[in-house]
Design an enzyme around this catalytic site. Structure first.
Site, PDB file in Angstrom:
ATOM      1  N   SER A   1      38.048  44.815  38.411  1.00  0.00           N
ATOM      2  CA  SER A   1      37.346  43.831  39.247  1.00  0.00           C
ATOM      3  C   SER A   1      37.747  42.405  38.893  1.00  0.00           C
ATOM      4  CB  SER A   1      35.837  43.965  39.055  1.00  0.00           C
ATOM      5  OG  SER A   1      35.387  45.188  39.559  1.00  0.00           O
TER       6      SER A   1
ATOM      7  N   GLU B   1      35.343  57.807  37.715  1.00  0.00           N
ATOM      8  CA  GLU B   1      34.218  56.965  37.328  1.00  0.00           C
ATOM      9  C   GLU B   1      32.948  57.434  38.027  1.00  0.00           C
ATOM     10  OE1 GLU B   1      34.310  52.851  38.600  1.00  0.00           O
ATOM     11  OE2 GLU B   1      32.985  52.278  36.945  1.00  0.00           O
TER      12      GLU B   1
ATOM     13  N   GLU C   1      26.527  50.456  49.270  1.00  0.00           N
ATOM     14  CA  GLU C   1      27.022  50.248  50.629  1.00  0.00           C
ATOM     15  C   GLU C   1      28.413  50.873  50.805  1.00  0.00           C
ATOM     16  OE1 GLU C   1      25.417  47.986  48.767  1.00  0.00           O
ATOM     17  OE2 GLU C   1      23.607  48.058  49.997  1.00  0.00           O
TER      18      GLU C   1
ATOM     19  N   SER D   1      33.409  46.033  30.325  1.00  0.00           N
ATOM     20  CA  SER D   1      32.590  46.383  29.166  1.00  0.00           C
ATOM     21  C   SER D   1      33.497  46.784  28.017  1.00  0.00           C
ATOM     22  CB  SER D   1      31.589  47.497  29.507  1.00  0.00           C
ATOM     23  OG  SER D   1      32.221  48.519  30.223  1.00  0.00           O
TER      24      SER D   1
ATOM     25  N   GLN E   1      38.499  48.501  30.990  1.00  0.00           N
ATOM     26  CA  GLN E   1      39.026  48.569  32.357  1.00  0.00           C
ATOM     27  C   GLN E   1      39.169  47.163  32.945  1.00  0.00           C
ATOM     28  OE1 GLN E   1      36.135  49.885  35.102  1.00  0.00           O
ATOM     29  NE2 GLN E   1      37.579  50.529  36.664  1.00  0.00           N
TER      30      GLN E   1
END
Lengths: 392, 382
Positions: free
Chosen positions: A114, A229, A362, A146, A111
């Site tokens: 990010s 996910e 959060e 990963s 993936q």
């Protein structure tokens, strides 16, 4: 025609009669299983499924227990994130091309979401994809990937239009990890090992046929991936007293000399919290099976993260001298998280990632507050500003 | 087993909720608590007779509904949500279960009168008794064995039996002030006493919607309804397990009311509910309540099926008591000044939640029980 439990059992048995798992190469067996629609029964016919209700997958797994299986740890991103996204947004050719080798494990997926500058605020990502004829040229840097070093494909979100507000200028691609310009470097973590990678994309050329969904629609496509996910991270069933609490309780029972009143009270509280969280998960799965998914799912990852961290911290503390030691800081790649095969120090450190990976705790609280409780969002300064004009 | 609500349960819930919406809004409860009769007798008649909640746990051959703990739990969720001042928990759960479990002719005779709601009963034990207090008082080493019949007392009071009469005093009894019949543990058995033959003195109580009383017996005529204390344990177990559903209802009201308030209340030119610090607190509370619902349902289901009861009850009580208190405390805090006023109903919920936390065993009592049930023993020599 709807497929029921009896029909599925019969189909699985007929398949086994035709494909003796002992006499067939594992890969050939898996390919045949996919072609028989017994890979993921809720997928459509011709794509490894039968269009059956998802909960009937257990029937197939029961019948095919003991036959060749794939390494679901290695295939997690493909199975849990890429496949559902391709199913919804892929063209017929893309579905035909990608889903079978994804499921059989012939092709591993990772993936590329990010970035160093885009974590919780994923939509602000800066990796650029510029159109050049029938191709896109991709430049940028991704992180927390990963399995990148053995992946054949990646799901990639890149910016195709910097002149519109950030959510609107994104496009979703399948990235060829063997293309020139893809460089993978391991990223060492606080545990000492490297589960993740940094991926540098320099002038990577991707065919337009590798685009998933419309140009500019990447954010919506990515939402599908991210929802899957969170379900994958928060959703696995455990028995009472199993999982991390089981490891801690086992040490507690075996070693009476470590027991103190303070630890006892904290352990009992965490045992109760583990049990009520387990029951909430049981209830959530019952709701899913009844076809009425509740909002509980949004909270499960939050609850698991808190519990894992509290329990693994208690585990290190109660071992005293042993807690001062660590099993192994060697820098090496690891393909999956060996949570129980390692020492308490590793578990403590690795659990720190539970409240960060796949949506920080959060952000999850924001999601619960806004989508479940209906509370208003914070005033936003980035909504109607072209991405290129945002401060960063 | 299922942790979901059945259609029948949802119908029962809807019936109770509709009635309470109509007859038991917060303003009505507020007005009643300082009146001469804190319990709402008319509302109880409607609940008991029209909807039939009084006989829910009573077998069909005794004119009851023959329902299970699962249905009673749904009723308690709704009663908790409205802090309804009716004796469902004290009469239709605690006293009823003691009599059902006793199963003697005398007990069955009483149950037949309880089923219609015409008669109300109360279990004359301290509301602070836990199911486990019976365990240590039954142990032979304990000087507080219930058969002792001395003023040394038991966790639920000190009542002596003499010639078919009872004498003694029990403190902190919930529901005694509206009971016609008192079910009294004494001398290792349960006795039934007409409330008119005892002195029931209401105490100034923290929980305004379920006051407690001191009950005094002076040679009160009594009928024995059980030959042991097993029915008492059964009643306390069921009561503790089902109290979790009441606590769930209390917590849900507090969350819903708080969420609605912070959406409306503006400060700094924004709804205060848009501030992340408040959103995160409410998200955490929501998750605690999700877990509470699963735990309360699990306890009700275990009590209904009779399997895995002890652990399910202890887990539900160890969790839900604190969740209800947390929800009520957050409700007060996030309402700001209005939350501190007598006029706003949140204090009724805070008082109920705090009293419920003590009732039928504190969360700590139930965690202690789990130390044994889950094989997590304490330090050596403790």
């Amino acid at each position: 025609m709807t497929v029921d439990e009896a029909a599925l059992k019969e189909r699985a048995r007929a398949f086994l009669a035709e494909h003796d798992p002992a006499a067939t190469e594992p890969l050939d067996f898996l390919r045949a299983r996919f072609d028989a629609g017994l890979a993921w029964v809720h997928f459509p016919k011709g794509l490894g499924g039968l269009g059956a209700p998802r909960e009937l997958q257990n029937v197939v797994e029961g019948e095919l227990d003991g036959t060749p299986q794939t390494d679901v740890g290695k295939l997690a991103i493909g199975l849990g994130m890429a496949a559902p996204t391709i199913l919804i947004f892929g063209t017929e050719e893309q579905k035909k091309r990608f889903l079978r080798p994804l499921w059989t494990g012939e092709e591993i997926w990772c993936q590329l979401f990010s970035e160093p500058g885009a974590g919780s605020d994923l939509a602000t990502l800066a990796t650029r994809a510029v159109r050049d004829g029938d191709e896109w040229v991709v430049d940028g840097q991704k992180v927390w990937t990963s399995g990148a070093h053995h992946s054949r494909w990646a799901i990639l979100v890149a910016r195709t239009d910097p002149d519109v507000p950030k959510h609107r200028g994104l496009t979703y691609f399948v990235c060829d990890m063997e293309a020139p310009g893809v460089e993978v470097r391991p990223l060492r973590q606080i545990t000492g090992e490297a589960e993740f990678n940094e991926v540098f994309l320099t002038g990577v050329r991707l065919s337009d046929q590798l685009r998933l969904g419309e140009v500019g629609d990447g954010w919506r496509v990515a939402q599908t991936t991210l929802m899957n996910e969170r379900v994958a991270i928060g959703g696995s069933p455990v028995r009472r007293g199993g999982g991390v609490i089981g490891v801690v309780a086992e040490t507690w029972r075996r070693r009476p000399e470590i027991r103190t009143h303070d630890l006892h009270q904290r352990l009992l509280r965490l045992w109760v919290e583990t049990e009520v969280t387990r029951l909430a998960g049981v209830r959530l799965r019952e709701q899913l099976a009844a076809g009425a998914p509740g909002p509980e799912g949004s909270g499960m990852k939050l609850a698991f993260a808190r519990l894992n961290q509290a329990l693994s911290g208690l585990d290190v503390e109660m071992r005293r001298e042993e807690g001062l030691a660590y099993d192994d800081w060697t820098f090496r790649r690891s393909d999956s998280v060996d949570f129980f095969g390692r020492g308490p120090g590793y578990r403590y450190l690795r659990a720190k990632g539970n409240s960060i990976e796949g949506g920080t705790s959060e952000i999850l609280r924001n999601i619960i507050a806004e989508r479940v409780l209906g509370l208003p969002s914070e005033p936003r300064v980035d909504k109607n500003v072209p991405w290129k004009d945002l401060p960063r | 087993m299922t942790l979901l609500y059945s259609e029948v349960e949802e119908e029962l819930r809807a019936a109770v909720r509709d009635l309470l919406a109509d007859r038991c809004p917060p303003a009505t409860v507020l007005a009643r608590i300082e009146s001469a009769s804190p319990y709402d007798a008319d509302l109880w008649k409607a609940l008991a007779r029209d909807i039939g909640v009084a006989g829910l746990l009573i077998p069909e051959e005794l004119e009851g509904a023959g329902a299970s703990a699962r249905e009673a739990a749904v009723v308690l969720e709704e009663l908790g949500r409205a802090v309804t001042p009716v004796p469902f928990l004290t009469s239709s759960v605690l006293a009823t279960q003691a009599l059902v479990s006793a199963g003697t002719d005398g007990a069955r005779e009483l149950l037949a009168t309880l089923a219609s709601g015409e008669t109300t009963a109360a279990l004359a034990v301290s509301f602070a008794s836990s199911p486990y207090s019976l365990e240590w008082s039954e142990s032979p080493q304990s000087p507080k064995a219930p058969g002792a019949d001395t003023a040394a007392g038991t966790p639920w009071g000190a009542v002596a039996v003499e010639g078919g009469t009872l004498s003694g005093r029990v403190t902190a009894v919930a529901g005694a002030d509206v009971a016609d019949v008192l079910i009294v543990p004494a001398s290792g058995a349960l006795y039934a006493v007409e409330a008119a033959d005892a002195t029931v003195t209401p105490m100034v109580s923290l929980d305004l919607t379920r006051p407690i009383s001191t009950v005094t017996f002076i040679g009160a005529p009594a009928r024995q309804v059980s030959s042991g204390l097993r029915p008492l344990r059964a009643a306390l177990d069921l009561g503790a397990g089902l109290l979790a559903s009441e606590q769930l209802g209390v917590a849900e009201w507090c969350l819903t009311t708080t969420v609605a308030y912070v959406k409306e209340r503006h400060q700094f030119a924004r709804p205060v509910g848009s501030f992340q610090s408040l959103k995160h607190r409410l998200a955490d509370l929501w998750m605690e309540i999700v877990q509470a619902r699963a735990a309360a349902r699990n306890a009700a289901d275990a009590l209904a099926s009779g399997t895995d009861t002890a652990t399910a009850v202890a887990v539900a009580q160890a969790w839900c008591g604190a969740v209800a208190v947390h929800a009520a405390e957050e409700c007060v805090q996030l309402h700001g000044g209005i939350g501190m006023t007598w006029e706003h109903p949140v204090h009724l919920y805070l008082k109920r939640a705090k009293a419920d936390e003590i009732a039928l065993g504190t969360p700590g009592d139930h965690r202690d029980a789990l130390a044994r049930l889950a094989d997590l023993p304490g330090p050596l020599g403790s």
